[in-house]
Design an enzyme around this catalytic site. Sequence first.
Site, PDB file in Angstrom:
ATOM      1  N   TRP A 324      29.822  50.119   7.396  1.00  0.00           N
ATOM      2  CA  TRP A 324      30.920  50.645   6.560  1.00  0.00           C
ATOM      3  C   TRP A 324      31.034  52.155   6.670  1.00  0.00           C
ATOM      4  O   TRP A 324      32.048  52.727   6.287  1.00  0.00           O
ATOM      5  CB  TRP A 324      30.748  50.196   5.106  1.00  0.00           C
ATOM      6  CG  TRP A 324      29.519  50.738   4.416  1.00  0.00           C
ATOM      7  CD1 TRP A 324      28.223  50.441   4.705  1.00  0.00           C
ATOM      8  CD2 TRP A 324      29.466  51.657   3.318  1.00  0.00           C
ATOM      9  NE1 TRP A 324      27.378  51.115   3.868  1.00  0.00           N
ATOM     10  CE2 TRP A 324      28.100  51.854   2.997  1.00  0.00           C
ATOM     11  CE3 TRP A 324      30.432  52.317   2.567  1.00  0.00           C
ATOM     12  CZ2 TRP A 324      27.679  52.694   1.964  1.00  0.00           C
ATOM     13  CZ3 TRP A 324      30.014  53.157   1.530  1.00  0.00           C
ATOM     14  CH2 TRP A 324      28.652  53.334   1.238  1.00  0.00           C
ATOM     15  N   ASP A 325      30.008  52.773   7.215  1.00  0.00           N
ATOM     16  CA  ASP A 325      30.053  54.206   7.507  1.00  0.00           C
ATOM     17  C   ASP A 325      31.360  54.579   8.196  1.00  0.00           C
ATOM     18  O   ASP A 325      31.953  55.624   7.925  1.00  0.00           O
ATOM     19  CB  ASP A 325      28.921  54.591   8.478  1.00  0.00           C
ATOM     20  CG  ASP A 325      27.538  54.160   8.030  1.00  0.00           C
ATOM     21  OD1 ASP A 325      27.425  53.105   7.395  1.00  0.00           O
ATOM     22  OD2 ASP A 325      26.580  54.874   8.348  1.00  0.00           O
ATOM     23  N   GLU A 466      21.081  51.193  -1.785  1.00  0.00           N
ATOM     24  CA  GLU A 466      20.343  50.010  -1.317  1.00  0.00           C
ATOM     25  C   GLU A 466      18.974  49.853  -1.962  1.00  0.00           C
ATOM     26  O   GLU A 466      18.285  48.868  -1.718  1.00  0.00           O
ATOM     27  CB  GLU A 466      20.211  50.073   0.207  1.00  0.00           C
ATOM     28  CG  GLU A 466      21.543  49.890   0.888  1.00  0.00           C
ATOM     29  CD  GLU A 466      21.561  50.359   2.324  1.00  0.00           C
ATOM     30  OE1 GLU A 466      20.583  51.005   2.743  1.00  0.00           O
ATOM     31  OE2 GLU A 466      22.543  50.098   3.023  1.00  0.00           O
ATOM     32  N   LYS A 580      19.172  55.626  -3.902  1.00  0.00           N
ATOM     33  CA  LYS A 580      19.059  56.081  -2.525  1.00  0.00           C
ATOM     34  C   LYS A 580      20.179  57.059  -2.182  1.00  0.00           C
ATOM     35  O   LYS A 580      19.972  58.033  -1.472  1.00  0.00           O
ATOM     36  CB  LYS A 580      19.119  54.886  -1.583  1.00  0.00           C
ATOM     37  CG  LYS A 580      18.953  55.241  -0.113  1.00  0.00           C
ATOM     38  CD  LYS A 580      18.984  54.011   0.777  1.00  0.00           C
ATOM     39  CE  LYS A 580      18.874  54.398   2.249  1.00  0.00           C
ATOM     40  NZ  LYS A 580      19.185  53.289   3.150  1.00  0.00           N
ATOM     41  N   GLN A 581      21.371  56.754  -2.674  1.00  0.00           N
ATOM     42  CA  GLN A 581      22.521  57.525  -2.215  1.00  0.00           C
ATOM     43  C   GLN A 581      23.661  57.427  -3.219  1.00  0.00           C
ATOM     44  O   GLN A 581      23.626  56.613  -4.129  1.00  0.00           O
ATOM     45  CB  GLN A 581      22.985  56.996  -0.870  1.00  0.00           C
ATOM     46  CG  GLN A 581      23.526  55.571  -0.923  1.00  0.00           C
ATOM     47  CD  GLN A 581      23.554  54.929   0.441  1.00  0.00           C
ATOM     48  OE1 GLN A 581      22.588  54.313   0.850  1.00  0.00           O
ATOM     49  NE2 GLN A 581      24.653  55.097   1.158  1.00  0.00           N
TER      50      GLN A 581
END
Lengths: 757, 757
Positions: A324-325, A466, A580-581
């Site tokens: 999906w990046d 994640e 994580k992000q």
Amino acid sequence: MKELGYSTERIELNGSRFLLSNGYMGYRGTLEEAGKEDLVACTLSGLYDQAGTGWREPVNAPNGFYTVLSYQGQPLQPRAIEPATHEQQLVIRSALHRRKTTFALADNRIEIATERFLSSADVHLMALEYRFRSTEVGTVMVDTGIDADVWDLNGPHFREVSFQAAGSSLTATALTNEGQVVAVATMVAGLNGQGATLQREQAVLNRWTIPAEAGREYCFYKYVAVYTSADPECTAGRDPATVAVEGVRHAAEIGYAKLYARHHACWAERWPRSEVVIKGDPEAELALDYSIYHLLAAAPSHTEKASIPARGLSGQTYKGAIFWDTELFMLPFFIYTQPQLARGLLRYRYHTLDGARRKAAEYGYRGAFYAWESQETGDDACTYFNVTDVFSERPLRTYFRDKQIHISADIAYGIWQYYLVTGDESILFDGGAEIILETARFYYSYAYFKKDKNRYELLDVTGPDEYHERVANNAFTNYMVKYNLQIALATMCWLKGKDPAYYRAFVERLDLEKDLPGLVEMNDLLYLPKPDQKSGVIEQFDGYLALEDLKLAELKARIKIPHEYLGGGNGLATTTQIIKQADVVALLNLFKTNFSAEVKATNWTYYEPRTEHGSSLSPCVYAMLAAELGKQDWAYRYFLKTATIDLTGAYKRYVGPLYIGGTHPAASGGAWMVAVFGFGGLSFDGVTVCLNPRLPTPWAGLVFNFQVKGQFFTVEITPDQVRVEAGGENTQPIRFEIAGENRLCPQNGELIVAYGK
Amino acid sequence: MKELGYSTERIELNGSRFLLSNGYMGYRGTLEEAGKEDLVACTLSGLYDQAGTGWREPVNAPNGFYTVLSYQGQPLQPRAIEPATHEQQLVIRSALHRRKTTFALADNRIEIATERFLSSADVHLMALEYRFRSTEVGTVMVDTGIDADVWDLNGPHFREVSFQAAGSSLTATALTNEGQVVAVATMVAGLNGQGATLQREQAVLNRWTIPAEAGREYCFYKYVAVYTSADPECTAGRDPATVAVEGVRHAAEIGYAKLYARHHACWAERWPRSEVVIKGDPEAELALDYSIYHLLAAAPSHTEKASIPARGLSGQTYKGAIFWDTELFMLPFFIYTQPQLARGLLRYRYHTLDGARRKAAEYGYRGAFYAWESQETGDDACTYFNVTDVFSERPLRTYFRDKQIHISADIAYGIWQYYLVTGDESILFDGGAEIILETARFYYSYAYFKKDKNRYELLDVTGPDEYHERVANNAFTNYMVKYNLQIALATMCWLKGKDPAYYRAFVERLDLEKDLPGLVEMNDLLYLPKPDQKSGVIEQFDGYLALEDLKLAELKARIKIPHEYLGGGNGLATTTQIIKQADVVALLNLFKTNFSAEVKATNWTYYEPRTEHGSSLSPCVYAMLAAELGKQDWAYRYFLKTATIDLTGAYKRYVGPLYIGGTHPAASGGAWMVAVFGFGGLSFDGVTVCLNPRLPTPWAGLVFNFQVKGQFFTVEITPDQVRVEAGGENTQPIRFEIAGENRLCPQNGELIVAYGK
């Protein structure tokens, strides 16, 4: 971009830093004399292979640049002889690689200087100019050929390699485990005679023995052509080796200089459309240039059947898969500056729609569930055990593949953004509408209805963060799915109005009739986590705020083994609020108009200290929102972190024992977004271009180019003024709102608006 | 039950094997001279305490039996002096503990012989008869008193202990961290004078110094009374110490023999009602007797506010909590043989209903979500980190507490079984109806509706098999919930007919009006996993059959660290089809009439080799279904495994570093069920008693007693005949179906039916 000095410790990093690529293949920034111990790779786009039960990953072609110089029988290889001087350079604007190395042997100094490129004009071609000079008389041996002993993460992928030598033309034909053929042909020009042919077990070489004169520069050229059985050129019964030999002969006829000129012309055409100039901050300027280079280099222009993998074409990391990046982090750059490439990236998703349908069916759902790791068919390359537990040394069950459902919506989002910004309606007919409807249908079949609360919910999902798998009602996912449903309904209305016959056939072909009421209802009743009435915090998922709340440093202090994975069943972060992000913050970035500035600020402030940035997708998201919120220092810091990631190599190389190094095109796309969307404040809703500049302190000015609805613009921002210049070939005026001021930009005119103060 | 010989290695095991208990307290089978290093414990029922952030667990009272004999200044403790002879005995039918030990010191032999019991007539009392004899003349010192330095798993629980000595009467008053008072009073009779008082830091003792004559037997008695501030006797301003001193004085007045006679009378009354005789198989007979002993000993007869913990009163394992073990594994024994005790166990669930309501609310649900580990309030004592990962040595997130939702239905099931079998309608008025409706309501609020499939589903649950957490549509859970819904609707109908005014008030008090349509709909549309049309296998949960399928031995070969937990995020079993315990097979046992014999056989055969029996709840379930299916060898093997578990100690003592030893009353209940339901083939649907005997080969006969609807029966089964004898005080005939033959058993008559052949 240049580096002085040689160090074996930097080989792995520099392989990515000095990467060349042209969308068809990537060639790592290694030296011509290097072998697989230096992680040489010529990674092919869209050609994958599985060895045994290993991970399926892209194939690295036999190395056609392989060339070793020897002096008096002594091979000149930096691993054996420390170079006296060494420099390596990447010419960003023309995608050219240079190296210059001097070896000192007794009183003699031998200098090697090469230049090479992967042609963007003919993506099957690579060319090398090789110069050398010895200060003393001596015998120089040039061994150059094709090295098929390639570096692989999960290889070997060649079950058979055959070599042919015909004069100074060599060919290697490799057969992969899956039965694909990879052919590499080379031809050398500029050396006397044909050279001797040396056949080794996994290489074929020509050897020229040259009595070198003192101080004289010798120069030769090497042309390499790479074709595979998956290439359209090789599908009509023409075998890749023949095509490659023809290709390389043709290249040799054209010659290095002309080949380079054609390659350079491509870059000269592309670059201005994507160019961004940062005034007063050379470090940032270089980093952003470098980021743009990687984006342009990675994008496939030769086919719609490939897209940009998460690590570009820098190797086999992450299985060479498309994540999906691409849609959320790289696509915006292409939409605004290279819409034709953007369209190709989206068309890749249409070519892989059947794979997404298969994946949905595999899990008992309808519609299209796009792969977390997508290769050429769209089937998911992701395994269930994607990480190794460093404690038990056992494979760890991860839920990237089966639970990260947001990817389907991310793709639908990308299509709609492309359509909105470019105005290119054809994308909807050419697969876009089908993807949007099939992904919406997938979500309907995935969702559950909570009667007690009269709402649809999305359960057992993994959001962008994640470290928290299998959660319920991940805010990011729910909002993305809501958008997917909205645009699905909008698409249906639009199609019906635009082309009623097409609409009817479409509905019938996809058997949509009975699903539409469900989509309408789900669009009305899908649960969207709202900011908490008191705190304003949007809970990342059900129960997130009840998890252990601790500082990132405290969590890191608990780490017992370096590289231990922080997520998964027993991960350190799993039971805490450390993420994580960017997740909620990513949501706020994508749906800017849905949330007040106050809510955005509250959530940025809440989540920022709880974010590990364990993904390279994260800092740019925090930077963009920080810029919007006036946190220029934070924004600038995260911008630099994003833009310099592949320059400094300040990224995770390992998760447990798993190598994850390579280039980070999503961060490159993120860097462009921070500059243009964040600091430039650009947005476009399909009608009005908004510009809300917020330059960071070090920047004296920012200039960028973009296009919307086929109209080109250059924007020049200084700390107190915005100047918009319409392209000379524009065909219509476009409405702008600059720092709140609504203005129409004339067809070929300009706008100047003061702001700030 | 007797054991000869002494070994320190058997102390832990024998503490449980020779356990005495009376429902109020348990006293481990340790020797009188033992201290906490021997895991002495007088574990109290229903009194819990938390030390710091440790697990909340039952309190071990100060040890009132503590007595050390010394000869010529040498303490006679087996850890210091290897006994010459030693024997330990539990008299099962009268809950009496005996030990006899001979110590050899030079030429002298000193024999200690004791007998002790925990009174079932007055549950606060314990009594000890202590005899000793020396073959030679010498000085014997008797140190006897109260040792407050108690064994704790998660202690210390006493923040303060005070001691009083008044002649040969001693008192210890301990204050727990939570502010409860535990008082122990002792009194010694039969020794000359009062003895000297010795005050140690955590003990108070009386010392008698006796010039022992050669060969003469000395004997004394010790009475111990235990009261706590949670006892009803101590709530009206009477402090526990005072009550205990009164109690012990009164006991001393009555004297050992009479106290024992009263205690014995209780057992003599209970035993025949529960007795099972196995002919021709003394090993099985002993094991079953022993199992029945533990059930009768563990059940609280003094209060409805306590129930039977998973490890009985053998210590603090599993936090002294009440699990679903009680309703599904122990309750049937009580329903059929001691219905008054069964009623008490169910009433405990009513007393803790508010705790279950709080738990439901804590997770955002309505109704009653019963605790996985229930203590006195019904709040869940289970932590989120209930196991330690042996690899990382970190706490492991487990989902026993929040996802094992079937427990609410298990309790509702137990209530309905009690009502059906006993015919005691009062249980429904006395909380039963309320529990059944509140648990049904909980499930409605927990369930999701899948519009795509027009059904309710139960997602993110853990079934009996704890190695697979957070699964969807666990078959066992879904069927149990369906039953809960059915009996909720049945209860409403029944109440409405029985007592319309009560019904109206009930509906209003519980605000049920608006929920009933939902319960009706969910009852109609709840998804029940069905046997696969081809294979006949019922999938344990969605996706189970797609998990790695391997043999148990293969899985065990992967174990790297002994005691490593096989479930949880990264457990070895988690991603495979290896299950901890009976799950689908448990379902087939509980709903015998829902499934064909073929389906039962198919599933038994499928799941049996995939079951680790990592829970003591498992073998009996496989045994019962095996008996029903005519697999008598399997059934017998699993029966013995179940019935002998606490005799042989062949059970897991550790999960990771967590101690889980103790007695297994659920296995005891399981042993009774295998004998009576499995081999005896007893079932009762509220109307007809079915008997389908299937004796295992070694058994010449099986005799058991039970009651339904207040009518007593003795059943005597031989390999070819069933004889049913109605109790002399029965008030009505009962219909029987014996080996398929339908017969009415006259009020006080008998039935004889031949079968087999």
